[in-house]
Design a protein around this motif. Sequence first.
Motif, PDB file in Angstrom:
ATOM      1  N   ARG A 377      56.840  43.119  34.080  1.00  0.00           N
ATOM      2  CA  ARG A 377      57.664  42.106  34.736  1.00  0.00           C
ATOM      3  C   ARG A 377      56.878  40.843  35.041  1.00  0.00           C
ATOM      4  O   ARG A 377      57.375  39.732  34.927  1.00  0.00           O
ATOM      5  CB  ARG A 377      58.242  42.704  36.030  1.00  0.00           C
ATOM      6  CG  ARG A 377      59.261  41.801  36.726  1.00  0.00           C
ATOM      7  CD  ARG A 377      60.141  42.629  37.647  1.00  0.00           C
ATOM      8  NE  ARG A 377      59.348  43.360  38.611  1.00  0.00           N
ATOM      9  CZ  ARG A 377      58.952  42.885  39.792  1.00  0.00           C
ATOM     10  NH1 ARG A 377      59.251  41.657  40.134  1.00  0.00           N
ATOM     11  NH2 ARG A 377      58.237  43.626  40.614  1.00  0.00           N
ATOM     12  N   GLU A 380      56.544  38.911  31.795  1.00  0.00           N
ATOM     13  CA  GLU A 380      57.790  38.350  31.255  1.00  0.00           C
ATOM     14  C   GLU A 380      58.354  37.250  32.144  1.00  0.00           C
ATOM     15  O   GLU A 380      58.939  36.297  31.640  1.00  0.00           O
ATOM     16  CB  GLU A 380      58.845  39.455  31.104  1.00  0.00           C
ATOM     17  CG  GLU A 380      58.468  40.478  30.047  1.00  0.00           C
ATOM     18  CD  GLU A 380      59.453  41.662  30.040  1.00  0.00           C
ATOM     19  OE1 GLU A 380      60.379  41.645  30.879  1.00  0.00           O
ATOM     20  OE2 GLU A 380      59.273  42.551  29.194  1.00  0.00           O
ATOM     21  N   GLU A 381      58.216  37.340  33.433  1.00  0.00           N
ATOM     22  CA  GLU A 381      58.822  36.383  34.352  1.00  0.00           C
ATOM     23  C   GLU A 381      57.729  35.761  35.224  1.00  0.00           C
ATOM     24  O   GLU A 381      57.517  36.157  36.369  1.00  0.00           O
ATOM     25  CB  GLU A 381      59.865  37.056  35.239  1.00  0.00           C
ATOM     26  CG  GLU A 381      60.980  37.716  34.454  1.00  0.00           C
ATOM     27  CD  GLU A 381      61.932  38.458  35.372  1.00  0.00           C
ATOM     28  OE1 GLU A 381      61.697  38.408  36.607  1.00  0.00           O
ATOM     29  OE2 GLU A 381      62.867  39.084  34.872  1.00  0.00           O
ATOM     30  N   LEU A 383      56.286  33.344  37.777  1.00  0.00           N
ATOM     31  CA  LEU A 383      56.886  32.594  38.873  1.00  0.00           C
ATOM     32  C   LEU A 383      55.846  31.620  39.430  1.00  0.00           C
ATOM     33  O   LEU A 383      54.685  31.974  39.642  1.00  0.00           O
ATOM     34  CB  LEU A 383      57.339  33.537  39.988  1.00  0.00           C
ATOM     35  CG  LEU A 383      58.401  34.573  39.576  1.00  0.00           C
ATOM     36  CD1 LEU A 383      58.681  35.501  40.748  1.00  0.00           C
ATOM     37  CD2 LEU A 383      59.672  33.890  39.109  1.00  0.00           C
TER      38      LEU A 383
END
Length: 394
Positions: A377, A380-381, A383
């Motif tokens: 995660r 992929e993302e 932030l």
Amino acid sequence: MTWRSATPLPPPGERRRLRRAGSLTPDQLAARLGVGAGTVCAWESGRSTPRGRNRKAYARLLASLAEPGAQAGPEESDPAVVTVRLKGPGAGGRRGPVAPEPSAFTQAPPPSSPRAPDPAAPSDGADSPGLTPAQAFDGLYAFCAPALVRQTYLLTGRRDRARESVERAFQLAWDRWPEVARDPDPAGWVRAAAHEWALSPWHRFRPRRRHSEPPLSDPSDRALLEVLLRLPPPYRRTLLLYDGIGLGLPDTAAETEASTPAAAGRLLHARETVAARLPELSDPRVLHRRLAELASVERLRAAAPPAVRDGSERRARFWTRAAVAFTVTLIGATALTLRTAPTGYEPPVPPGETIPGVPPRVAPGPLSEDQRELRSRLREEPLPGPERLTPQPR
């Protein structure tokens, strides 16, 4: 035992003044005393003091010159003329004044050249009146160079080295011309420099030395030159100065930087060696004539005076530029070292050591399912901000 005080002599400057007042040249005064012209110059400059019979004869001659109406010019019955005898094997019992005789070792200045200074006359601290330094140098070169090349050839046996030695000696004289112009015997100064350069031991390492010189055509000349070259350099130089040029024994000792007894020993040994190989040369007068004939066999010519002066100036410019370049390089290297060198001491990091009693560090094991999911995660993302550092669970 009673001690007799030495014959008093006037100061060196007064001796020179009396000689000039009597219209005598150093050569004429030396001929009347039976010594060399260089010895007279040394007496007048204060570099040496006459002793024994020479002192008495010199004092009587100066006293006669100091009298009113004293006439210059040699007299046959002059009591000031002393006889000199060199005792020892091969000396030949020579008596009479020891003075240079006209031979191949002497050279008069050509009529077309500027007036050459008397190489034996003491200088008053400046060049001759009416002559520039270049003209005075050219006159000295024209007077000395032809004979000096022949002398140096007898010392080395090589024609190229003889010419090179004379040129280097005159180049050195031009570099130090104020000193040479004030020297009481400029010809002796240049001769000593040429002989030193010709007999330098560094010539043996030059590639040019491997090429042999063409031999002389006459067998007697070739035999005499071979005998001379087999003598040690100091003995060869002493024989040339005394029996070849005609210098006195004290002057020969001074020029070869030896004591008078040592110079006499070298001379006798050289004469014995030459007489052992060539018995017809056991008489010093015959040896003097043969040395002059041998020196005049080769037609050795020196370079022109302007070429010698130009070579001296080019050499001086080259070494000046080399010194400036070396100084600039040294300053640049020093500045670069100061710019890049560390300002403080940094101790080296010591190598690691194993401490007993401490368990080894355990490597991380395999990831769990949750850890793999969190890693996926995060990849992929991505932030921005603090959420990227502290992810929130779903």
